[in-house]
Design an enzyme around this catalytic site. Structure first.
Site, PDB file in Angstrom:
ATOM      1  N   THR A   1       0.815  -1.211   0.000  1.00  0.00           N
ATOM      2  CA  THR A   1       0.000   0.000   0.000  1.00  0.00           C
ATOM      3  C   THR A   1       0.854   1.270   0.000  1.00  0.00           C
ATOM      4  OG1 THR A   1      -1.423   1.301   1.482  1.00  0.00           O
ATOM      5  CG2 THR A   1      -0.141  -0.411   2.523  1.00  0.00           C
ATOM      6  N   ASP A   2       0.281   2.370  -0.496  1.00  0.00           N
ATOM      7  CA  ASP A   2       0.973   3.669  -0.440  1.00  0.00           C
ATOM      8  C   ASP A   2       1.149   4.150   1.003  1.00  0.00           C
ATOM      9  OD1 ASP A   2      -1.726   4.261   0.057  1.00  0.00           O
ATOM     10  OD2 ASP A   2      -1.908   5.782  -1.507  1.00  0.00           O
ATOM     11  N   GLU A   3       0.376   3.561   1.927  1.00  0.00           N
ATOM     12  CA  GLU A   3       0.427   4.041   3.314  1.00  0.00           C
ATOM     13  C   GLU A   3       1.780   3.775   3.977  1.00  0.00           C
ATOM     14  OE1 GLU A   3      -3.055   3.589   5.703  1.00  0.00           O
ATOM     15  OE2 GLU A   3      -4.341   3.348   3.961  1.00  0.00           O
TER      16      GLU A   3
ATOM     17  N   TYR B   1      -1.731  -0.452  11.151  1.00  0.00           N
ATOM     18  CA  TYR B   1      -1.939  -1.091   9.843  1.00  0.00           C
ATOM     19  C   TYR B   1      -0.725  -0.860   8.944  1.00  0.00           C
ATOM     20  CZ  TYR B   1      -3.319  -1.432   4.933  1.00  0.00           C
ATOM     21  OH  TYR B   1      -3.339  -1.720   3.587  1.00  0.00           O
ATOM     22  N   SER B   2      -0.383   0.416   8.720  1.00  0.00           N
ATOM     23  CA  SER B   2       0.683   0.686   7.747  1.00  0.00           C
ATOM     24  C   SER B   2       2.046   0.236   8.272  1.00  0.00           C
ATOM     25  CB  SER B   2       0.694   2.154   7.332  1.00  0.00           C
ATOM     26  OG  SER B   2       0.721   3.005   8.443  1.00  0.00           O
TER      27      SER B   2
ATOM     28  N   THR C   1       2.616  -2.471  10.110  1.00  0.00           N
ATOM     29  CA  THR C   1       2.756  -3.920   9.893  1.00  0.00           C
ATOM     30  C   THR C   1       2.901  -4.234   8.393  1.00  0.00           C
ATOM     31  OG1 THR C   1       0.343  -4.164  10.005  1.00  0.00           O
ATOM     32  CG2 THR C   1       1.571  -4.656  12.011  1.00  0.00           C
ATOM     33  N   LYS C   2       2.266  -3.438   7.535  1.00  0.00           N
ATOM     34  CA  LYS C   2       2.463  -3.629   6.087  1.00  0.00           C
ATOM     35  C   LYS C   2       3.901  -3.281   5.706  1.00  0.00           C
ATOM     36  CE  LYS C   2      -0.146  -4.532   3.246  1.00  0.00           C
ATOM     37  NZ  LYS C   2      -0.545  -5.870   2.688  1.00  0.00           N
TER      38      LYS C   2
ATOM     39  N   VAL D   1     -18.058  12.280   8.142  1.00  0.00           N
ATOM     40  CA  VAL D   1     -16.815  12.707   7.492  1.00  0.00           C
ATOM     41  C   VAL D   1     -15.804  13.071   8.581  1.00  0.00           C
ATOM     42  CG1 VAL D   1     -15.780  14.466   6.001  1.00  0.00           C
ATOM     43  CG2 VAL D   1     -18.063  13.556   5.476  1.00  0.00           C
TER      44      VAL D   1
ATOM     45  N   ASN E   1     -11.482  13.885   0.545  1.00  0.00           N
ATOM     46  CA  ASN E   1     -12.632  13.068   0.963  1.00  0.00           C
ATOM     47  C   ASN E   1     -13.966  13.794   0.811  1.00  0.00           C
ATOM     48  OD1 ASN E   1     -10.880  11.056   1.587  1.00  0.00           O
ATOM     49  ND2 ASN E   1     -11.010  11.289   3.808  1.00  0.00           N
TER      50      ASN E   1
ATOM     51  N   GLY F   1      -3.999  10.423  14.327  1.00  0.00           N
ATOM     52  CA  GLY F   1      -2.851  10.258  13.414  1.00  0.00           C
ATOM     53  C   GLY F   1      -3.250  10.173  11.945  1.00  0.00           C
ATOM     54  N   HIS F   2      -4.403  10.740  11.595  1.00  0.00           N
ATOM     55  CA  HIS F   2      -4.931  10.619  10.226  1.00  0.00           C
ATOM     56  C   HIS F   2      -3.984  11.253   9.206  1.00  0.00           C
ATOM     57  CE1 HIS F   2      -8.994  10.760   7.843  1.00  0.00           C
ATOM     58  NE2 HIS F   2      -8.076   9.992   7.285  1.00  0.00           N
TER      59      HIS F   2
HETATM   60  N1  LIG Z   1      -8.222  -1.461  -0.162  1.00  0.00           N
HETATM   61  C1  LIG Z   1      -7.274  -0.634  -0.538  1.00  0.00           C
HETATM   62  O1  LIG Z   1      -7.541   0.529  -0.831  1.00  0.00           O
HETATM   63  C2  LIG Z   1      -5.838  -1.103  -0.653  1.00  0.00           C
HETATM   64  C3  LIG Z   1      -4.923  -0.268  -1.295  1.00  0.00           C
HETATM   65  C4  LIG Z   1      -3.609  -0.715  -1.464  1.00  0.00           C
HETATM   66  C5  LIG Z   1      -3.235  -1.960  -0.987  1.00  0.00           C
HETATM   67  N2  LIG Z   1      -4.141  -2.741  -0.341  1.00  0.00           N
HETATM   68  C6  LIG Z   1      -3.686  -4.066   0.095  1.00  0.00           C
HETATM   69  O2  LIG Z   1      -4.333  -5.001  -0.741  1.00  0.00           O
HETATM   70  C7  LIG Z   1      -4.602  -6.210  -0.039  1.00  0.00           C
HETATM   71  C8  LIG Z   1      -6.071  -6.563  -0.133  1.00  0.00           C
HETATM   72  O3  LIG Z   1      -6.826  -5.492   0.404  1.00  0.00           O
HETATM   73  P1  LIG Z   1      -8.428  -5.535   0.402  1.00  0.00           P
HETATM   74  O4  LIG Z   1      -8.895  -4.146   0.456  1.00  0.00           O
HETATM   75  O5  LIG Z   1      -8.895  -6.444  -0.665  1.00  0.00           O
HETATM   76  O6  LIG Z   1      -8.677  -6.210   1.825  1.00  0.00           O
HETATM   77  P2  LIG Z   1      -9.967  -6.918   2.441  1.00  0.00           P
HETATM   78  O7  LIG Z   1      -9.963  -6.529   3.872  1.00  0.00           O
HETATM   79  O8  LIG Z   1     -11.160  -6.686   1.612  1.00  0.00           O
HETATM   80  O9  LIG Z   1      -9.617  -8.488   2.294  1.00  0.00           O
HETATM   81  C9  LIG Z   1      -8.635  -9.113   3.040  1.00  0.00           C
HETATM   82  C10 LIG Z   1      -8.766 -10.604   2.791  1.00  0.00           C
HETATM   83  O10 LIG Z   1      -7.723 -11.266   3.516  1.00  0.00           O
HETATM   84  C11 LIG Z   1      -8.313 -12.350   4.250  1.00  0.00           C
HETATM   85  N3  LIG Z   1      -7.500 -12.571   5.448  1.00  0.00           N
HETATM   86  C12 LIG Z   1      -7.351 -11.741   6.525  1.00  0.00           C
HETATM   87  N4  LIG Z   1      -6.525 -12.301   7.416  1.00  0.00           N
HETATM   88  C13 LIG Z   1      -6.139 -13.502   6.899  1.00  0.00           C
HETATM   89  C14 LIG Z   1      -5.261 -14.532   7.343  1.00  0.00           C
HETATM   90  N5  LIG Z   1      -4.623 -14.447   8.507  1.00  0.00           N
HETATM   91  N6  LIG Z   1      -5.076 -15.602   6.540  1.00  0.00           N
HETATM   92  C15 LIG Z   1      -5.722 -15.707   5.339  1.00  0.00           C
HETATM   93  N7  LIG Z   1      -6.571 -14.782   4.888  1.00  0.00           N
HETATM   94  C16 LIG Z   1      -6.760 -13.679   5.653  1.00  0.00           C
HETATM   95  C17 LIG Z   1      -9.716 -11.899   4.582  1.00  0.00           C
HETATM   96  O11 LIG Z   1     -10.566 -12.979   4.908  1.00  0.00           O
HETATM   97  C18 LIG Z   1     -10.096 -11.197   3.286  1.00  0.00           C
HETATM   98  O12 LIG Z   1     -10.587 -12.109   2.345  1.00  0.00           O
HETATM   99  C19 LIG Z   1      -4.126  -5.968   1.391  1.00  0.00           C
HETATM  100  O13 LIG Z   1      -2.860  -6.547   1.543  1.00  0.00           O
HETATM  101  C20 LIG Z   1      -4.059  -4.466   1.522  1.00  0.00           C
HETATM  102  O14 LIG Z   1      -3.064  -4.068   2.434  1.00  0.00           O
HETATM  103  C21 LIG Z   1      -5.437  -2.348  -0.173  1.00  0.00           C
END
Ligand SMILES: NC(=O)c1ccc[n+]([C@@H]2O[C@H](COP(=O)([O-])OP(=O)(O)OC[C@H]3O[C@@H](n4cnc5c(N)ncnc54)[C@H](O)[C@@H]3O)[C@@H](O)[C@H]2O)c1
Length: 329
Positions: free
Chosen positions: A117-119, A141-142, A144-145, A197, A240, A266-267
């Site tokens: 993610t960009d975060e 979140y960011s 751990t990513k 919002v 937003n 921390g937004h």
């Molecule tokens: N949504 C966004 O805007 C965005 C933007 C950039 C990157 N991402 C990244 O893209 C990926 C998908 O995001 P999303 O929005 O589809 O997420 P989401 O929350 O819709 O889906 C996450 C999926 O992961 C599964 N999951 C969670 N924990 C798990 C585990 N321990 N083992 C197996 N499956 C597990 C969930 O059941 C779900 O199906 C993520 O890695 C996220 O960080 C998301």
């Protein structure tokens, strides 16, 4: 494809089954965000199979991965607000889970793509982040990513694993769980509920239509150079509050539904990705924000079968905790 029952993962599975001869195995824990419904139209495809399990569980990973050529990891805990309230699941899934997948890929010599993610770059007032910008995450979140990204890169440098990282900007489109800004606002507007919002509404995001991100990931999986990171950013920026106004217009509601609420701690103010590197590889976003948003609103309007069980289930408790008011019926 780990996390293939979520929003972006299920879109990717669909694109992959329609656009290639690949066989697809989804490994997913089916948390609140992962739903079989997201894969309803591919479930009977003979090239598709599903393993119910967690990415931090080495046995479940082994059951899903045998015979694979590549691993694409979408699985994550993804909602910033939940990471502030309960960070533990983020450490387990995003940290330990990524480690478990990397080990399985290393044992078998598989190509590995991490969806990020960009975060991870944090907030930027002006200009855009490149892949070489410092990592400065602000939320659990960011953070751990970011840890997961660093671990992925270490497996390239240390073990020579063929790794790739795609950092996407904010995605939107069908099948997105309604805790996230756009589906939350669309469903509240359709129901005539207030639209909460955060702060002054001037947080700016780089919106990316989910199929464009899916195409970007597929492109990097096929053409990306091992060990590299690719930013995949949306074509337009939008604060937003402007997103919310456009949703009100598309749903035929007026601005009296807007309700400013206490900001998220921390937004991050603004995210912006420079995507020259993935463009040089041959990818381009195809869907402009206005068209993508119109398509998204229409999809939620036309598919109550998908969101009704969510809005009448555990999501109601989450919403009340988060916004201090009940969701309308
Ligand atoms: N949504 C966004 O805007 C965005 C933007 C950039 C990157 N991402 C990244 O893209 C990926 C998908 O995001 P999303 O929005 O589809 O997420 P989401 O929350 O819709 O889906 C996450 C999926 O992961 C599964 N999951 C969670 N924990 C798990 C585990 N321990 N083992 C197996 N499956 C597990 C969930 O059941 C779900 O199906 C993520 O890695 C996220 O960080 C998301």
């Amino acid at each position: 494809m780990c996390g293939g029952a979520g929003f972006i993962g299920s879109t990717f599975v669909r694109l992959r089954l329609r656009g290639s001869d690949d066989e697809v195995v989804v490994l997913d824990k089916l948390t609140y965000a992962g739903r079989r419904e997201n894969l309803h139209d591919v479930a009977d495809d003979p090239r598709f199979s599903f393993v119910h399990g967690a990415i931090e569980d080495a046995d479940a990973v082994a059951a899903a991965i045998d015979g694979a050529d590549a691993v694409v990891n979408f699985a994550a805990e993804t909602h910033v607000d939940r990471s502030i309230a309960e960070p533990d699941a983020f450490v387990v899934t995003n940290g330990q889970g990524t480690y478990t997948l990397l080990e399985a890929a290393r044992e078998r010599g598989l190509r590995y793509l991490q969806v990020s993610t960009d975060e991870v770059y944090g907030s930027i007032e002006e200009g855009s982040f490149t892949e070489r910008s410092p990592l400065a995450p602000s939320s659990p979140y960011s953070a751990t990513k970011t840890g997961a990204d660093l671990l992925v890169s270490s497996y390239f440098h240390t073990y020579g694993l063929e790794t790739l990282i795609c950092r996407g900007s904010n995605n939107y489109g069908p099948y997105q769980y309604p805790e996230k800004l756009i589906p939350l606002m669309v469903l509240n507007a359709l129901h005539g509920d207030p639209l909460p919002v955060y702060g002054d509404g001037m947080n700016v995001r780089n919106w990316l239509y989910v199929e464009d991100f899916g195409r970007g990931i597929a492109h990097v999986l096929e053409h990306g150079a091992a060990g590299e990171v690719y930013n995949v950013g949306g074509p337009g920026e939008c604060p937003n509050i402007e997103v919310v106004r456009r949703i009100l217009e598309l749903t035929g509601r007026d601005e009296s539904l807007i309700e400013y609420v206490v900001d998220r701690p921390g937004h991050d103010r603004r995210y912006s990705l420079g995507s020259e590197k993935v463009r040089a590889l041959g990818w381009e976003a195809e869907v402009h924000f206005a068209a993508g948003l119109e398509r998204t609103v229409a999809w939620y309007r036309d598919n109550p079968w998908w969101w009704e069980p969510i809005r009448s289930g555990a999501f109601r408790e989450y919403y009340e905790r988060q916004y201090g008011r009940a969701l309308g019926d």
